[in-house]
Scaffold this motif. Structure first.
Motif, PDB file in Angstrom:
ATOM      1  N   GLU A 117      15.347  -1.043   2.886  1.00  0.00           N
ATOM      2  CA  GLU A 117      14.202  -1.565   2.131  1.00  0.00           C
ATOM      3  C   GLU A 117      13.657  -0.497   1.194  1.00  0.00           C
ATOM      4  O   GLU A 117      13.872   0.687   1.390  1.00  0.00           O
ATOM      5  CB  GLU A 117      13.092  -1.999   3.086  1.00  0.00           C
ATOM      6  N   PHE A 118      12.906  -0.969   0.181  1.00  0.00           N
ATOM      7  CA  PHE A 118      12.216  -0.038  -0.716  1.00  0.00           C
ATOM      8  C   PHE A 118      10.857  -0.625  -1.075  1.00  0.00           C
ATOM      9  O   PHE A 118      10.629  -1.835  -0.986  1.00  0.00           O
ATOM     10  CB  PHE A 118      13.051   0.253  -1.969  1.00  0.00           C
ATOM     11  N   LEU A 119       9.959   0.262  -1.467  1.00  0.00           N
ATOM     12  CA  LEU A 119       8.610  -0.122  -1.898  1.00  0.00           C
ATOM     13  C   LEU A 119       8.336   0.470  -3.270  1.00  0.00           C
ATOM     14  O   LEU A 119       8.585   1.651  -3.501  1.00  0.00           O
ATOM     15  CB  LEU A 119       7.565   0.418  -0.918  1.00  0.00           C
ATOM     16  N   THR A 120       7.811  -0.362  -4.173  1.00  0.00           N
ATOM     17  CA  THR A 120       7.408   0.117  -5.489  1.00  0.00           C
ATOM     18  C   THR A 120       6.405  -0.858  -6.085  1.00  0.00           C
ATOM     19  O   THR A 120       6.503  -2.072  -5.857  1.00  0.00           O
ATOM     20  CB  THR A 120       8.615   0.287  -6.442  1.00  0.00           C
ATOM     21  N   GLU A 121       5.453  -0.352  -6.809  1.00  0.00           N
ATOM     22  CA  GLU A 121       4.456  -1.164  -7.502  1.00  0.00           C
ATOM     23  C   GLU A 121       3.822  -2.212  -6.582  1.00  0.00           C
ATOM     24  O   GLU A 121       3.572  -3.350  -6.988  1.00  0.00           O
ATOM     25  CB  GLU A 121       5.080  -1.818  -8.738  1.00  0.00           C
ATOM     26  N   GLY A 122       3.613  -1.847  -5.315  1.00  0.00           N
ATOM     27  CA  GLY A 122       2.993  -2.750  -4.357  1.00  0.00           C
ATOM     28  C   GLY A 122       3.897  -3.858  -3.849  1.00  0.00           C
ATOM     29  O   GLY A 122       3.438  -4.777  -3.187  1.00  0.00           O
ATOM     30  N   MET A 123       5.178  -3.792  -4.158  1.00  0.00           N
ATOM     31  CA  MET A 123       6.123  -4.826  -3.741  1.00  0.00           C
ATOM     32  C   MET A 123       7.205  -4.218  -2.860  1.00  0.00           C
ATOM     33  O   MET A 123       7.528  -3.038  -2.979  1.00  0.00           O
ATOM     34  CB  MET A 123       6.782  -5.469  -4.963  1.00  0.00           C
ATOM     35  N   LYS A 124       7.780  -5.079  -2.009  1.00  0.00           N
ATOM     36  CA  LYS A 124       8.859  -4.653  -1.119  1.00  0.00           C
ATOM     37  C   LYS A 124      10.129  -5.412  -1.488  1.00  0.00           C
ATOM     38  O   LYS A 124      10.082  -6.599  -1.793  1.00  0.00           O
ATOM     39  CB  LYS A 124       8.488  -4.960   0.326  1.00  0.00           C
ATOM     40  N   GLY A 125      11.251  -4.689  -1.447  1.00  0.00           N
ATOM     41  CA  GLY A 125      12.538  -5.314  -1.718  1.00  0.00           C
ATOM     42  C   GLY A 125      13.612  -4.707  -0.836  1.00  0.00           C
ATOM     43  O   GLY A 125      13.323  -3.877   0.031  1.00  0.00           O
TER      44      GLY A 125
END
Length: 132
Positions: A117-125
């Motif tokens: 998983e990754f987190l960026t700009e308040g989103m998870k993907g």
């Protein structure tokens, strides 16, 4: 004389046997060492977030439990890896970019691939990587 010749032949046979065993041991260590570093190398990466797929590349280097490297995607541009670690088969690092918010990446190795998983700009993907 025959006793001496027999002793010499036995000594030579023992030495050759010991040498072969040492060589075989050395060959067995090499695959184990290669398996010990499932992180280092060039990787084709796919990030998936909110129905979008973004291709990227990682160049990773494992040194003990510290991971360093670089990343690139058309979306983010070039980036560098910071706070990288590889502990208990878990990969964690932050990707820092000049023109994009940092990306916090967490993952694991499985069957020669990386992903998690990754987190960026308040989103998870999610992300997956396959060695080039």
């Amino acid at each position: 004389m025959r006793l001496r010749a027999s002793l010499i032949l036995m000594f030579v046979a023992l030495m050759l046997s010991a040498s072969a065993a040492i060589s075989a041991e050395g060959l067995q260590d090499k695959p184990a060492q290669a398996k010990a570093d499932p992180v280092s190398g060039d990787w084709d990466v796919t990030f998936e977030i909110q129905g979008m797929t973004v291709p990227a590349n990682f160049k990773l280097k494992l040194d003990g439990d510290k991971v360093t490297g670089t990343a690139y995607s058309d979306h983010t541009g070039a980036g560098t890896l910071s706070k990288g670690s590889w502990v208990d088969n878990k990969l964690n690092f932050t990707l820092d970019f000049a023109k994009h918010e940092s990306i916090v990446v967490n993952g694991m190795a499985n069957d020669g691939k990386l992903g998690g998983e990754f987190l960026t700009e308040g989103m998870k993907g999610t992300w997956q990587a396959k060695k080039k």
